[in-house]
Design an enzyme around this catalytic site. Sequence first.
Site, PDB file in Angstrom:
ATOM      1  N   PHE A 281       0.839  -1.203   0.000  1.00  0.00           N
ATOM      2  CA  PHE A 281       0.000   0.000   0.000  1.00  0.00           C
ATOM      3  C   PHE A 281       0.868   1.244   0.000  1.00  0.00           C
ATOM      4  O   PHE A 281       1.831   1.352   0.765  1.00  0.00           O
ATOM      5  CB  PHE A 281      -0.897   0.025   1.240  1.00  0.00           C
ATOM      6  CG  PHE A 281      -1.622   1.328   1.446  1.00  0.00           C
ATOM      7  CD1 PHE A 281      -2.774   1.624   0.731  1.00  0.00           C
ATOM      8  CD2 PHE A 281      -1.133   2.295   2.328  1.00  0.00           C
ATOM      9  CE1 PHE A 281      -3.430   2.836   0.900  1.00  0.00           C
ATOM     10  CE2 PHE A 281      -1.787   3.498   2.511  1.00  0.00           C
ATOM     11  CZ  PHE A 281      -2.940   3.772   1.787  1.00  0.00           C
TER      12      PHE A 281
ATOM     13  N   GLY B 247       0.156   5.405   0.370  1.00  0.00           N
ATOM     14  CA  GLY B 247      -0.869   6.416   0.631  1.00  0.00           C
ATOM     15  C   GLY B 247      -0.636   7.093   1.961  1.00  0.00           C
ATOM     16  O   GLY B 247       0.477   7.101   2.492  1.00  0.00           O
TER      17      GLY B 247
ATOM     18  N   LEU C 127       3.895  -0.886   3.847  1.00  0.00           N
ATOM     19  CA  LEU C 127       3.151   0.374   3.898  1.00  0.00           C
ATOM     20  C   LEU C 127       4.101   1.518   3.594  1.00  0.00           C
ATOM     21  O   LEU C 127       5.026   1.794   4.358  1.00  0.00           O
ATOM     22  CB  LEU C 127       2.528   0.571   5.289  1.00  0.00           C
ATOM     23  CG  LEU C 127       1.572  -0.521   5.778  1.00  0.00           C
ATOM     24  CD1 LEU C 127       1.036  -0.164   7.161  1.00  0.00           C
ATOM     25  CD2 LEU C 127       0.428  -0.734   4.799  1.00  0.00           C
ATOM     26  N   GLU C 128       3.897   2.157   2.456  1.00  0.00           N
ATOM     27  CA  GLU C 128       4.668   3.341   2.077  1.00  0.00           C
ATOM     28  C   GLU C 128       3.771   4.546   2.337  1.00  0.00           C
ATOM     29  O   GLU C 128       2.862   4.839   1.556  1.00  0.00           O
ATOM     30  CB  GLU C 128       5.083   3.271   0.608  1.00  0.00           C
ATOM     31  CG  GLU C 128       5.965   2.076   0.267  1.00  0.00           C
ATOM     32  CD  GLU C 128       7.311   2.098   0.956  1.00  0.00           C
ATOM     33  OE1 GLU C 128       7.652   3.128   1.581  1.00  0.00           O
ATOM     34  OE2 GLU C 128       8.026   1.087   0.894  1.00  0.00           O
ATOM     35  N   LEU C 129       4.005   5.230   3.441  1.00  0.00           N
ATOM     36  CA  LEU C 129       3.100   6.272   3.898  1.00  0.00           C
ATOM     37  C   LEU C 129       3.724   7.648   3.692  1.00  0.00           C
ATOM     38  O   LEU C 129       4.561   7.837   2.825  1.00  0.00           O
ATOM     39  CB  LEU C 129       2.727   6.006   5.356  1.00  0.00           C
ATOM     40  CG  LEU C 129       2.226   4.569   5.623  1.00  0.00           C
ATOM     41  CD1 LEU C 129       1.915   4.374   7.089  1.00  0.00           C
ATOM     42  CD2 LEU C 129       1.030   4.236   4.751  1.00  0.00           C
TER      43      LEU C 129
END
Length: 464
Positions: A187, A189, A210-212
């Site tokens: 993901f 976002g 998770l790439e936030l």
Amino acid sequence: MTDLQSLFDRQRRASRETPDVPIATRLDRVRRVERLLDEHGAAIAAAVEADFGVRSPALTEVADLIVLRSLLSQLLRNAKRWSRPVRVRTPIYLRPARGWVQRQPLGVVGVISPWNYPLQLSLGPAATALAAGNRVLLKPSELTPRTSALLAELVARTFGEDEFAVVQGDADVASRFAALPFDHLFFTGSTAVGRKVAQAAAANLTPTTLELGGKSPCIVDASADLEEAALRIAHGKLLNAGQTCIAPDYVLLPSGREDAFAEAWRRAVARLFPRIDGNPDYAGIIGERHLARLHRLLDEARAQGARIERSGEAAPGSRQFGPALVLGAQPGLSLLEEEIFGPILPVLPYDDSAQAVAYINARPRPLALYWFGTDTAARDRVLAQTVSGAVTVNDTLMHIAHEGLPFGGVGESGWGAYHGETGFLRFTQQKPVLVQSRWALGPMLYPPYGARLQRMLKLLRLLG
């Protein structure tokens, strides 16, 4: 269009029926992604431009396609080598057994991609997962509907549904997508949505990347050339109108240099964007809701006495938003607490580097950190005393373009990394294999325990 559950079931069956995907098949799939871009790049760039309102094909080439093409080329060069078993040294008490790590596809990988870089951040993870031998389901953003629809059409033409497929839909579809029992879920976002994705995946014990986002700081050291720093910060901040997860979110500047930096910033913006209104290289804001949020951030800062310098305005009705430098921002302002994700840059003075480091460390760990200066001792102190997903020194953004560097967050800015071999291994099961010998020493350690065991342990200590 096949429904979501059926698509997933079809890919899952295919992955279980053929768990070992030949390297030739993997490379063929990556080449098909490459051909898709080569043959339809202009149409895709036009779809991106239509979704943003203003975003030139040249900007899409710079912001999405250069990095993506480099990634595809790297995968084609290296996937065969990265797929090979890796021999490992066997400890003395297990010899003459042999051990290695066998690299296998995970199975079915889900990718939920964002709207801001709709090609790089969708096809990049997808192609890496394909190179690692996986099946891929991609859910692109509903905020770029034309780009997402075209990607779905092109992928359907290029791949079988059991290889790679695109699922379109709104937040409800994304929620159902995240709840599927993928072998890995990737993901990109916001941190807020990332929490929801992690919770949905946890129900199936689905491993996630998770790439936030987060508030990525720029530290301008006393040794920095302000003119050069301002230009490179402006480029990093204003690329894609600041709608970049690793864009500089605020600047920490030696006290007393605010006016000098503001002048250098004005010159930098004028050099990069001689005009704002209608300039195709200065992207529009993705939607009215996001545009209204940026206006709210500035209105709040202005009401609290901050000094705001604008560098050009857009025509009424346009979704372009002129760059804004904010000086004298007071603690508690939303633009100092929220990820800005737009062309607004607060400048915060500091008295010494320890104060700058303390400010950063009092907040969630950022996705990126930028340091400007020539004092290497000061640089090394900052790098040692702060933790961030990545660092670029004397520039912004460029670490993401280095194919040899892993890219990912830490803490609230995400977990897991990809790019290069790191990304390939993210989508790979590294299965340890031990082949025992008939001459194994293991039986010497079997019960019943007694003098024989003591002699064996003494020998192992001498050899070890």
